[in-house]
Scaffold this motif. Structure first.
Motif, PDB file in Angstrom:
ATOM      1  N   SER A 121       0.818  -1.126   0.129  1.00 49.05           N
ATOM      2  CA  SER A 121      -0.020  -0.126  -0.089  1.00 49.05           C
ATOM      3  C   SER A 121       0.719   1.390  -0.216  1.00 49.05           C
ATOM      4  O   SER A 121       0.434   2.192  -0.653  1.00 49.05           O
ATOM      5  CB  SER A 121      -0.991  -0.001   1.197  1.00 49.05           C
ATOM      6  OG  SER A 121      -1.864  -1.113   1.269  1.00 49.05           O
ATOM      7  N   ALA A 124       2.358   2.906  -3.275  1.00 46.72           N
ATOM      8  CA  ALA A 124       1.375   3.462  -4.337  1.00 46.72           C
ATOM      9  C   ALA A 124       2.010   4.770  -4.523  1.00 46.72           C
ATOM     10  O   ALA A 124       1.808   5.551  -3.360  1.00 46.72           O
ATOM     11  CB  ALA A 124       0.202   3.138  -4.136  1.00 46.72           C
ATOM     12  N   VAL A 142      -6.441  -5.943  -3.905  1.00 44.61           N
ATOM     13  CA  VAL A 142      -7.176  -4.829  -3.479  1.00 44.61           C
ATOM     14  C   VAL A 142      -8.374  -5.629  -3.092  1.00 44.61           C
ATOM     15  O   VAL A 142      -9.064  -6.764  -3.443  1.00 44.61           O
ATOM     16  CB  VAL A 142      -7.681  -4.071  -4.701  1.00 44.61           C
ATOM     17  CG1 VAL A 142      -9.048  -3.129  -4.466  1.00 44.61           C
ATOM     18  CG2 VAL A 142      -6.452  -3.215  -5.117  1.00 44.61           C
ATOM     19  N   GLN A 217      -6.489  -1.277  -0.331  1.00 43.77           N
ATOM     20  CA  GLN A 217      -7.191  -0.413  -0.977  1.00 43.77           C
ATOM     21  C   GLN A 217      -6.265  -0.218  -2.565  1.00 43.77           C
ATOM     22  O   GLN A 217      -6.901   0.308  -3.298  1.00 43.77           O
ATOM     23  CB  GLN A 217      -7.294   1.019  -0.593  1.00 43.77           C
ATOM     24  CG  GLN A 217      -8.142   1.105   0.789  1.00 43.77           C
ATOM     25  CD  GLN A 217      -8.333   2.441   1.465  1.00 43.77           C
ATOM     26  OE1 GLN A 217      -7.560   3.321   1.185  1.00 43.77           O
ATOM     27  NE2 GLN A 217      -9.430   2.743   2.160  1.00 43.77           N
ATOM     28  N   VAL A 218      -5.082  -0.446  -2.258  1.00 37.93           N
ATOM     29  CA  VAL A 218      -4.049  -0.617  -3.531  1.00 37.93           C
ATOM     30  C   VAL A 218      -3.260  -1.702  -3.470  1.00 37.93           C
ATOM     31  O   VAL A 218      -3.037  -2.284  -2.247  1.00 37.93           O
ATOM     32  CB  VAL A 218      -3.241   0.560  -3.608  1.00 37.93           C
ATOM     33  CG1 VAL A 218      -4.118   1.865  -4.003  1.00 37.93           C
ATOM     34  CG2 VAL A 218      -2.637   0.882  -2.339  1.00 37.93           C
ATOM     35  N   ALA A 220       0.386  -2.417  -4.943  1.00 43.32           N
ATOM     36  CA  ALA A 220       1.598  -1.734  -5.705  1.00 43.32           C
ATOM     37  C   ALA A 220       2.155  -2.780  -6.480  1.00 43.32           C
ATOM     38  O   ALA A 220       2.834  -2.496  -7.388  1.00 43.32           O
ATOM     39  CB  ALA A 220       2.518  -0.942  -4.954  1.00 43.32           C
ATOM     40  N   LYS A 222       1.105  -4.600  -8.457  1.00 42.37           N
ATOM     41  CA  LYS A 222       0.638  -4.937  -9.953  1.00 42.37           C
ATOM     42  C   LYS A 222       1.275  -3.932 -11.057  1.00 42.37           C
ATOM     43  O   LYS A 222       1.213  -4.350 -12.141  1.00 42.37           O
ATOM     44  CB  LYS A 222      -0.944  -4.571  -9.762  1.00 42.37           C
ATOM     45  CG  LYS A 222      -1.738  -5.505  -8.984  1.00 42.37           C
ATOM     46  CD  LYS A 222      -3.221  -5.146  -9.391  1.00 42.37           C
ATOM     47  CE  LYS A 222      -4.104  -6.046  -8.757  1.00 42.37           C
ATOM     48  NZ  LYS A 222      -5.494  -5.776  -8.716  1.00 42.37           N
TER      49      LYS A 222
END
Length: 328
Positions: A121, A124, A142, A217-218, A220, A222
């Motif tokens: 997270s 990001a 996520v 929520q994210v 990174a 990816k």
């Protein structure tokens, strides 16, 4: 006309001296080449090396990285091991993100255990983070949490913790998780001597339950190349979970025979993996494929030494031939 014995002797001595000097020059260059390659390690503040930021997990503190820090600094890297607050995924990621704001230049961001969820997270929006390294770590997507992943891949950790209510000065309250003292060695640190595991239990830092219940929520990983180390004897995070996460993230993956705390038990292997990630950030090979991390750095260095030695030998022969021609 025949040359005098004195003149011939002088010529032979001069040829021998020049040949020895030339060979010494070539061999010195050969010896220096692998040393420079080893010291460079891929790059940062001195010589292009990125800064390495290490984030610890639950029940631990920054000192869990001590062996890794020592080895990376010996290799010329600037290293930071900030304190992970362990108050909740969103809170902790925000804090580590603010730490990254203070770092100039490229960064390799590594996380152990729950620290893996934090770096996924925190990275990001930070373009200077060039690689993520996960050591026996959580890598939530996520909408996932540490708890939801553990439900899919159960481990012994489920029965190894105890809950303790806490209250903060601002009136907020919550629940902390501690490792049960008799579970630290068998579940968390079985690859360490029992006396060392006992010390980890005494000095452990609890993690708020929100560290594991809050969803990511994210993710990174990816968009940022990642490396993952899997401990085959990990009882805290199921090794199958670690493999699943690494596959879907297309991480460069290595597996070692280790318990959950491989950063303490095998700091050399952990430092090697981080250095591979750091090297790739400079060479631009971070997306070269999963086989990259499995390629041993020692093998690459051996190839470099052999190649330079071959060049040195050929150079010495060529110089000798030229000197003989000139003397005729």
């Amino acid at each position: 006309m025949t040359a005098s014995p004195v003149l011939s002797s002088r010529r032979r001595a001069r040829r021998s001296h020049l040949t020895a000097a030339a060979c010494a020059t070539v061999l010195c260059a050969a010896a220096a080449a692998p040393a420079a390659a080893d010291g460079d390690g891929g790059g940062g503040t001195s010589g292009g090396k990125p800064t390495v930021v290490l984030v610890h997990g639950a029940f631990a503190d920054g000192s869990s990285w001590n062996g890794v820090v020592e080895r990376l600094e010996q290799r010329g890297y600037t290293v930071m091991a900030p304190a992970n607050p362990l108050r909740g995924l969103h809170n902790d990621a925000t804090y580590i993100s603010s730490v990254l704001d203070s770092v100039k230049g490229p960064v390799v961001l590594a996380g152990h255990s729950y620290g893996g969820a934090v770096i996924s997270s925190a990275a990001a929006g930070h373009s200077q983070v060039k690689a993520l390294v996960y050591i026996n770590a959580l890598m939530p997507d996520v909408g996932e949490s540490g708890a939801s992943l553990a439900a899919r891949f159960p481990s012994a950790l489920a029965t190894a913790t105890r809950s303790v209510p806490y209250q903060e000065g601002n009136g907020r309250s919550g629940t902390d998780l501690y490792l049960k003292r008799d579970k630290v060695h068998p579940v968390f640190a079985a690859c360490l001597p029992e006396s060392q595991a006992d010390l980890l239990g005494i000095t452990q830092r609890p993690a708020a339950t929100t560290a594991f219940s809050e969803t990511a929520q994210v993710a990174a990983w990816k968009t940022i190349p990642s490396w993952a180390m899997i401990g085959r004897q990990d009882m805290t995070i199921n090794p199958e979970q670690e493999r699943f996460q690494a596959r879907r993230a297309h991480s460069h993956t290595v597996e070692i025979n280790s318990c959950h705390v491989s950063l303490i038990a095998h700091p050399e292997a952990v430092a090697d993996l981080i250095q591979q990630a750091a090297t790739a950030t400079v060479s631009g090979s971070g997306s070269a494929g999963p086989s990259l991390a499995a390629t041993g750095s020692a093998q690459s260095r051996l190839g470099g030494v052999a190649g330079v030695s071959l060049v040195a030998g050929a150079g010495a022969v060529l110089i000798g031939r030229r000197l003989r021609r000139r003397s005729r």
